[in-house]
Design a protein around this motif. Structure first.
Motif, PDB file in Angstrom:
ATOM      1  N   TYR A  24      26.162  23.644 -63.610  1.00  0.00           N
ATOM      2  CA  TYR A  24      27.315  24.236 -62.925  1.00  0.00           C
ATOM      3  C   TYR A  24      28.627  23.796 -63.587  1.00  0.00           C
ATOM      4  CZ  TYR A  24      30.444  25.520 -59.074  1.00  0.00           C
ATOM      5  OH  TYR A  24      31.450  26.060 -58.320  1.00  0.00           O
ATOM      6  N   GLU A  39      36.847  30.839 -59.186  1.00  0.00           N
ATOM      7  CA  GLU A  39      35.680  30.524 -58.364  1.00  0.00           C
ATOM      8  C   GLU A  39      36.170  30.396 -56.935  1.00  0.00           C
ATOM      9  OE1 GLU A  39      32.584  30.872 -57.955  1.00  0.00           O
ATOM     10  OE2 GLU A  39      31.780  28.846 -58.092  1.00  0.00           O
ATOM     11  N   GLY A 124      28.416  33.986 -64.224  1.00  0.00           N
ATOM     12  CA  GLY A 124      27.658  34.163 -62.987  1.00  0.00           C
ATOM     13  C   GLY A 124      26.254  33.605 -63.087  1.00  0.00           C
ATOM     14  N   LEU A 127      26.546  29.574 -63.380  1.00  0.00           N
ATOM     15  CA  LEU A 127      26.942  28.943 -62.114  1.00  0.00           C
ATOM     16  C   LEU A 127      25.856  29.118 -61.060  1.00  0.00           C
ATOM     17  CD1 LEU A 127      30.720  29.986 -61.858  1.00  0.00           C
ATOM     18  CD2 LEU A 127      29.727  27.919 -62.850  1.00  0.00           C
ATOM     19  N   GLY A 128      25.275  30.314 -60.999  1.00  0.00           N
ATOM     20  CA  GLY A 128      24.212  30.555 -60.023  1.00  0.00           C
ATOM     21  C   GLY A 128      22.991  29.696 -60.276  1.00  0.00           C
ATOM     22  N   SER A 193      26.335  35.354 -59.534  1.00  0.00           N
ATOM     23  CA  SER A 193      25.997  33.984 -59.145  1.00  0.00           C
ATOM     24  C   SER A 193      25.218  33.954 -57.835  1.00  0.00           C
ATOM     25  CB  SER A 193      27.280  33.158 -59.011  1.00  0.00           C
ATOM     26  OG  SER A 193      26.999  31.862 -58.533  1.00  0.00           O
ATOM     27  N   SER A 194      25.643  34.762 -56.851  1.00  0.00           N
ATOM     28  CA  SER A 194      24.961  34.774 -55.556  1.00  0.00           C
ATOM     29  C   SER A 194      23.532  35.290 -55.692  1.00  0.00           C
ATOM     30  CB  SER A 194      25.741  35.634 -54.556  1.00  0.00           C
ATOM     31  OG  SER A 194      25.729  37.000 -54.940  1.00  0.00           O
TER      32      SER A 194
END
Length: 290
Positions: A24, A39, A124, A127-128, A193-194
């Motif tokens: 991350y 972010e 994305g 980070l995800g 990312s989600s």
């Protein structure tokens, strides 16, 4: 015995949370900051402060999360917050480490003037992946997650609603420092990312659960066991309209076995009522071990 338990805890929980925090942190400094993307949450505030005043991200991450961590420790208790502390500490450390490596020229960040969609996509995913690993092993990176847990316990508010509201405010405030098109690219990164977080949380292996209602349930169960060598559960049931006692068949199979199981059910009872549901992260005999 104590040493084996300690090693098991480190290898199965502590090390993955630290790895997720490292990924991350790398995504933030390699993709987000060089391209002036954003972010949500407390991380978004640290990035804004960096854009506006050039304050190191690792420092604001630690300073903003420390009082939230202490508040969470007092309200939520040590059991629920201990791995959050690990996540906060790990994230701050790796942000500091990667910032030093970038300043020393050991890492050349991905900076672009034109292809921001590529930067947002990779941001994305990175980070995800990092957050997904942290969440999967029971940790968090602090920030809004702690506030959301506290407000959720006190007022019954949804954690998702609280986090979304804070993210909207922070990303909206970033319009003062970065162009609107960068906000749109940020939304792409947040969405990707989600989805990656959900993928990591639910597990890479997905299966299907069959719930079969039939008067011939025992015969169907025997055929599945004999032909497919899958575990089957017979669940007693009573028809609401007919008031007749019968059984439901419950069985979990891989995606590749969906058609085969469907054909087996139809061969016994073409009128069987079949429900096929998504199942994620399957453990046990015939699937991956825990």
């Amino acid at each position: 015995m104590k040493s084996s338990i300690k090693f098991s805890t480190i290898s199965k929980t502590i090390a993955p949370i630290m790895l997720g925090a490292a990924i991350y942190a790398f995504g933030l400094l390699y993709f987000i900051v060089p391209n002036q993307l954003m972010e949500g949450g407390v991380t978004g505030i640290t990035i804004l402060l960096n854009y506006a005043f050039s304050i190191p991200i690792f420092l604001t991450t630690l300073l903003l999360n420390l009082p939230l961590f202490l508040l969470g420790w007092k309200v939520l208790g040590a059991n629920q917050i201990v791995y959050t502390g690990l996540g906060i500490g790990s994230l701050s450390f790796f942000l500091w480490l990667f910032e030093r490596m970038i300043d020393a020229g050991w890492i050349v960040t991905f900076s672009t003037e034109h292809d921001f969609i590529l930067a947002s996509l990779y941001a994305g995913v990175t980070l995800g992946l990092g957050l997904g690993i942290v969440f999967r092993f029971g940790g968090t990176t602090g920030g809004v997650d702690i506030v959301a847990r506290i407000l959720g316990r006190k007022f019954g508010w949804s954690m998702g609603q609280i986090i979304l509201a804070v993210d909207v405010i922070i990303i909206g405030a970033s319009l003062l420092y970065i162009p609107r098109e960068k906000i749109l690219y940020t939304l792409v990164a947040v969405f990707i990312s989600s989805r990656v977080i959900d993928f990591i949380q639910e597990g890479a292996y997905a299966a299907k659960a069959f719930t079969i209602i039939s008067d011939d349930a025992p015969q169907i169960a025997e055929l599945i066991t004999a032909e497919m060598e899958r575990g089957v559960t017979l669940i007693p049931a009573i028809g609401a309209y007919s008031k007749q006692a019968k059984h439901m068949v419950y069985c979990v199979v891989s995606r590749q076995e969906i058609r085969r199981l469907s054909l087996l059910v139809k061969s016994v009872d073409p009128k069987a009522f079949v429900i096929i549901s998504d199942v994620h992260d399957v453990h046990g005999e015939g699937f991956r071990e825990t």
